[in-house]
Design a protein around this motif. Structure first.
Motif, PDB file in Angstrom:
ATOM      1  N   LYS A 173       0.866  -1.154  -0.125  1.00 20.38           N
ATOM      2  CA  LYS A 173      -0.089   0.005   0.080  1.00 20.38           C
ATOM      3  C   LYS A 173       0.828   1.286   0.008  1.00 20.38           C
ATOM      4  O   LYS A 173       1.806   1.280   0.755  1.00 20.38           O
ATOM      5  CB  LYS A 173      -0.865   0.113   1.185  1.00 20.38           C
ATOM      6  N   PRO A 174       0.552   2.248  -0.929  1.00 21.20           N
ATOM      7  CA  PRO A 174       1.329   3.396  -0.779  1.00 21.20           C
ATOM      8  C   PRO A 174       1.277   4.194   0.462  1.00 21.20           C
ATOM      9  O   PRO A 174      -0.068   4.159   0.890  1.00 21.20           O
ATOM     10  CB  PRO A 174       0.838   4.337  -2.032  1.00 21.20           C
ATOM     11  N   GLU A 175       2.183   4.747   0.958  1.00 16.05           N
ATOM     12  CA  GLU A 175       1.957   5.617   2.154  1.00 16.05           C
ATOM     13  C   GLU A 175       1.102   6.943   1.692  1.00 16.05           C
ATOM     14  O   GLU A 175       1.081   7.372   0.841  1.00 16.05           O
ATOM     15  CB  GLU A 175       3.356   6.249   2.501  1.00 16.05           C
ATOM     16  N   GLU A 176       0.180   7.087   2.878  1.00 13.64           N
ATOM     17  CA  GLU A 176      -0.767   8.274   2.717  1.00 13.64           C
ATOM     18  C   GLU A 176      -0.021   9.341   3.040  1.00 13.64           C
ATOM     19  O   GLU A 176       0.911   9.566   3.874  1.00 13.64           O
ATOM     20  CB  GLU A 176      -1.647   7.915   3.730  1.00 13.64           C
ATOM     21  N   LYS A 177      -0.033  10.449   2.102  1.00 11.78           N
ATOM     22  CA  LYS A 177       0.458  11.587   2.218  1.00 11.78           C
ATOM     23  C   LYS A 177      -0.535  12.696   3.164  1.00 11.78           C
ATOM     24  O   LYS A 177      -1.733  12.649   2.782  1.00 11.78           O
ATOM     25  CB  LYS A 177       0.882  12.178   0.895  1.00 11.78           C
ATOM     26  N   LYS A 178       0.261  13.373   3.900  1.00 12.38           N
ATOM     27  CA  LYS A 178      -0.613  14.291   4.640  1.00 12.38           C
ATOM     28  C   LYS A 178      -0.795  15.751   3.885  1.00 12.38           C
ATOM     29  O   LYS A 178       0.109  15.984   3.201  1.00 12.38           O
ATOM     30  CB  LYS A 178       0.169  14.743   5.959  1.00 12.38           C
ATOM     31  N   PRO A 179      -1.892  16.144   3.812  1.00  8.83           N
ATOM     32  CA  PRO A 179      -2.262  17.178   3.018  1.00  8.83           C
ATOM     33  C   PRO A 179      -1.318  18.374   3.842  1.00  8.83           C
ATOM     34  O   PRO A 179      -1.419  18.583   4.925  1.00  8.83           O
ATOM     35  CB  PRO A 179      -3.501  17.496   3.206  1.00  8.83           C
ATOM     36  N   GLU A 180      -0.675  19.404   2.936  1.00 11.48           N
ATOM     37  CA  GLU A 180      -0.097  20.476   3.310  1.00 11.48           C
ATOM     38  C   GLU A 180      -0.972  21.562   4.032  1.00 11.48           C
ATOM     39  O   GLU A 180      -2.087  21.755   3.383  1.00 11.48           O
ATOM     40  CB  GLU A 180       0.639  20.845   2.180  1.00 11.48           C
ATOM     41  N   GLU A 181      -0.565  22.130   4.957  1.00 11.63           N
ATOM     42  CA  GLU A 181      -1.186  23.171   5.530  1.00 11.63           C
ATOM     43  C   GLU A 181      -1.250  24.544   4.768  1.00 11.63           C
ATOM     44  O   GLU A 181      -0.044  24.743   4.259  1.00 11.63           O
ATOM     45  CB  GLU A 181      -0.909  23.328   6.782  1.00 11.63           C
ATOM     46  N   PRO A 182      -2.122  24.977   4.572  1.00 14.75           N
ATOM     47  CA  PRO A 182      -2.064  26.392   3.645  1.00 14.75           C
ATOM     48  C   PRO A 182      -1.014  27.315   4.323  1.00 14.75           C
ATOM     49  O   PRO A 182      -1.048  27.517   5.543  1.00 14.75           O
ATOM     50  CB  PRO A 182      -3.431  26.827   3.709  1.00 14.75           C
ATOM     51  N   LYS A 183      -0.331  28.042   3.623  1.00 12.78           N
ATOM     52  CA  LYS A 183       0.657  29.134   4.358  1.00 12.78           C
ATOM     53  C   LYS A 183       0.090  30.383   4.559  1.00 12.78           C
ATOM     54  O   LYS A 183      -0.866  30.838   3.753  1.00 12.78           O
ATOM     55  CB  LYS A 183       1.493  29.241   2.998  1.00 12.78           C
ATOM     56  N   VAL A 184       0.217  30.752   5.689  1.00  6.63           N
ATOM     57  CA  VAL A 184      -0.241  32.154   5.994  1.00  6.63           C
ATOM     58  C   VAL A 184       0.789  33.205   5.885  1.00  6.63           C
ATOM     59  O   VAL A 184       1.770  33.123   6.240  1.00  6.63           O
ATOM     60  CB  VAL A 184      -0.624  32.108   7.374  1.00  6.63           C
ATOM     61  N   LEU A 185       0.440  34.249   4.871  1.00  5.56           N
ATOM     62  CA  LEU A 185       1.171  35.323   4.595  1.00  5.56           C
ATOM     63  C   LEU A 185       1.028  36.187   5.846  1.00  5.56           C
ATOM     64  O   LEU A 185       0.240  36.725   6.369  1.00  5.56           O
ATOM     65  CB  LEU A 185       0.932  36.020   3.327  1.00  5.56           C
ATOM     66  N   GLU A 186       2.192  36.779   6.226  1.00  6.63           N
ATOM     67  CA  GLU A 186       2.473  37.945   7.383  1.00  6.63           C
ATOM     68  C   GLU A 186       1.932  39.225   6.717  1.00  6.63           C
ATOM     69  O   GLU A 186       1.600  39.878   7.451  1.00  6.63           O
ATOM     70  CB  GLU A 186       3.771  37.649   7.934  1.00  6.63           C
TER      71      GLU A 186
END
Length: 112
Positions: free
Chosen positions: A79-92
């Motif tokens: 089974k392929p490893e499940e990838k965690k979804p990337e968190e959206p980047k917050v612009l300062e």
């Protein structure tokens, strides 16, 4: 049904008998892959789903020569490893090209 790997030792003395055995195994129902293995290239490794091992060995004995079943085991799919979804980047701060939208209303001239 589950996928299984079957290893069969067949007396294949020349290249012609190897190709004949490979053609026979390829025509069998449920075979997904096969190959010739072993030091003397005398083993057939067959992977498939619902392959009738006994019938396959009997056909090899009739057409090629002596054949025996060495190993039958279940193949588990990786089974392929499940990838965690990337968190959206917050612009300062806002990018330099960002301009806030202003609404400009044009009022009709006073003489209308």
């Amino acid at each position: 049904m589950t996928k299984q790997k079957i290893v069969i030792r067949v007396s294949m003395s020349c290249e012609k008998s190897r190709s004949k055995a490979m053609a026979l195994v390829a025509r069998a129902d449920g075979v997904s892959s096969m190959g010739v293995t072993g030091d003397g290239k005398d083993r057939l490794e067959v992977v498939g789903d619902g392959v009738d091992t006994v019938c396959l060995v009997q056909c090899l004995r009739k057409k090629i020569g002596h054949a025996e079943i060495l190993q039958v085991e279940e193949v588990k799919d990786k089974k392929p490893e499940e990838k965690k979804p990337e968190e959206p980047k917050v612009l300062e701060q806002l990018p330099y090209y960002y301009h806030p939208g202003y609404c400009h209303y044009h009022l009709p001239p006073p003489w209308c």
